[in-house]
Scaffold this motif. Structure first.
Motif, PDB file in Angstrom:
ATOM      1  N   ASN A 181      82.766 -60.418 -93.842  1.00  0.00           N
ATOM      2  CA  ASN A 181      81.738 -60.944 -92.941  1.00  0.00           C
ATOM      3  C   ASN A 181      81.778 -60.285 -91.565  1.00  0.00           C
ATOM      4  N   TYR A 182      82.975 -59.981 -91.107  1.00  0.00           N
ATOM      5  CA  TYR A 182      83.115 -59.411 -89.761  1.00  0.00           C
ATOM      6  C   TYR A 182      83.349 -57.892 -89.781  1.00  0.00           C
ATOM      7  N   LEU A 192      90.225 -54.295 -85.083  1.00  0.00           N
ATOM      8  CA  LEU A 192      89.778 -55.609 -84.594  1.00  0.00           C
ATOM      9  C   LEU A 192      88.960 -55.516 -83.312  1.00  0.00           C
ATOM     10  N   GLN A 193      88.804 -54.308 -82.807  1.00  0.00           N
ATOM     11  CA  GLN A 193      88.002 -54.150 -81.596  1.00  0.00           C
ATOM     12  C   GLN A 193      86.548 -54.500 -81.887  1.00  0.00           C
ATOM     13  N   ALA A 199      85.118 -64.847 -83.832  1.00  0.00           N
ATOM     14  CA  ALA A 199      85.367 -64.019 -85.004  1.00  0.00           C
ATOM     15  C   ALA A 199      86.853 -63.688 -85.116  1.00  0.00           C
ATOM     16  N   LEU A 200      87.474 -63.362 -83.984  1.00  0.00           N
ATOM     17  CA  LEU A 200      88.894 -63.034 -83.990  1.00  0.00           C
ATOM     18  C   LEU A 200      89.722 -64.234 -84.423  1.00  0.00           C
ATOM     19  N   ALA A 232      93.340 -56.075 -97.410  1.00  0.00           N
ATOM     20  CA  ALA A 232      92.413 -56.927 -98.158  1.00  0.00           C
ATOM     21  C   ALA A 232      90.956 -56.611 -97.837  1.00  0.00           C
ATOM     22  N   GLY A 233      90.695 -56.061 -96.664  1.00  0.00           N
ATOM     23  CA  GLY A 233      89.315 -55.736 -96.305  1.00  0.00           C
ATOM     24  C   GLY A 233      88.875 -54.348 -96.711  1.00  0.00           C
ATOM     25  N   ASN A 234      89.791 -53.533 -97.225  1.00  0.00           N
ATOM     26  CA  ASN A 234      89.453 -52.161 -97.591  1.00  0.00           C
ATOM     27  C   ASN A 234      89.038 -52.121 -99.055  1.00  0.00           C
TER      28      ASN A 234
END
Length: 272
Positions: A181-182, A192-193, A199-200, A232-234
């Protein structure tokens, strides 16, 4: 001519002596010529023996070189395949050490090939090592996270699944959803920038919950959990894997071709 004949007829003793002298000189000449012929024959035999010994020695050297090239090149190819097999197992087993150990042995095998192989085979081996190292690095980087998910799936499909395991799987799915989502693909300051505070906080909360739940699953260790949180996001693993697998297979096929040429495999006899 008549005078000479008359002279020898009047002096038969002198004629007999002359005949004896001619016989002696002829015998000596024959002995000298025979000795010379025999000596020349001996030198020819010696030369032929030396040439035969040189040919035999060269043939033995060529055969020995072919044998060493065959053995060392085959061992290198086998070890490269061993690294790839170990890398594949890293996604479903907790055995990253086998990948590193197999890579170290491959480096040793490469050094042996560099000492005895032709230049084309040496270059082909270097290309194989590069592709294998890339393949192995992906496994070492992404294997622990894949292994954690493998453990979850294995437990959930077994008869020993618990509520805690189901919850861990749910929170992992939720973590992936938050990352998606983010737009989070890499857990780092750069990754994370751009996230706002809400969101963070959502990302950090999902990480915290998934980390605690995964850490309680039997068989999943701390470094597996850290790998899950990081990757997990890749979603590019299948593409990366297939691309690197293709590069490895191409480099290996090229090496086998050049090695067969070096060994003259199509000719049916050993040669350098």
């Amino acid at each position: 001519m008549d005078v000479i004949r008359s002279y020898f007829e009047e002096n038969p003793d002198l004629f007999a002596a002359l005949v004896a002298l001619v016989a002696v000189v002829g015998g000596l000449a024959g002995s000298v010529i025979g000795a010379k012929i025999q000596a020349n024959g001996g030198r020819a035999q010696a030369t032929a023996a030396r040439e035969a010994a040189q040919i035999s020695s060269e043939a033995q050297r060529v055969a020995a070189l072919w044998t060493v090239r065959h053995v060392q090149t085959a061992e290198f190819i086998q070890q490269a395949r061993q690294v790839v097999r170990a890398a594949d197992r890293a996604y479903t087993t907790d055995d990253e050490g086998s990948v590193r150990e197999a890579l170290q042995v491959l480096t040793q095998k490469q050094a042996q090939v560099e000492l005895i192989a032709s230049r084309c085979v040496i270059d082909g081996a270097a290309n194989v090592v590069r592709s294998v190292e890339d393949f192995a690095r992906l496994a070492l980087k992404r294997g622990p996270a894949a292994y954690a998910e493998f453990v979850l799936q294995r437990i959930m499909t077994s008869g020993s699944c618990t509520v805690e395991v189901v919850e861990a799987a749910r929170l992992l799915t939720e973590l992936k959803g938050v990352y998606r989502n983010y737009g989070v693909q890499e857990i780092s300051e750069e990754g994370l920038q751009g996230l706002d505070r809400d969101a963070l906080n959502s990302v950090l909360r999902a990480q915290r919950d998934a980390s605690a739940a995964l850490g309680a699953v039997p068989g999943i260790r701390r470094h597996h959990v850290d790998a899950v949180l990081e990757h997990a996001g890749n979603r590019e693993l299948p593409l990366d894997y297939q691309e690197l697998e293709g590069l490895y297979e191409a480099s290996m096929a090229a090496l086998v071709t050049t090695a067969r040429t070096m060994l003259k495999s199509e000719d049916g006899f050993a040669a350098s």
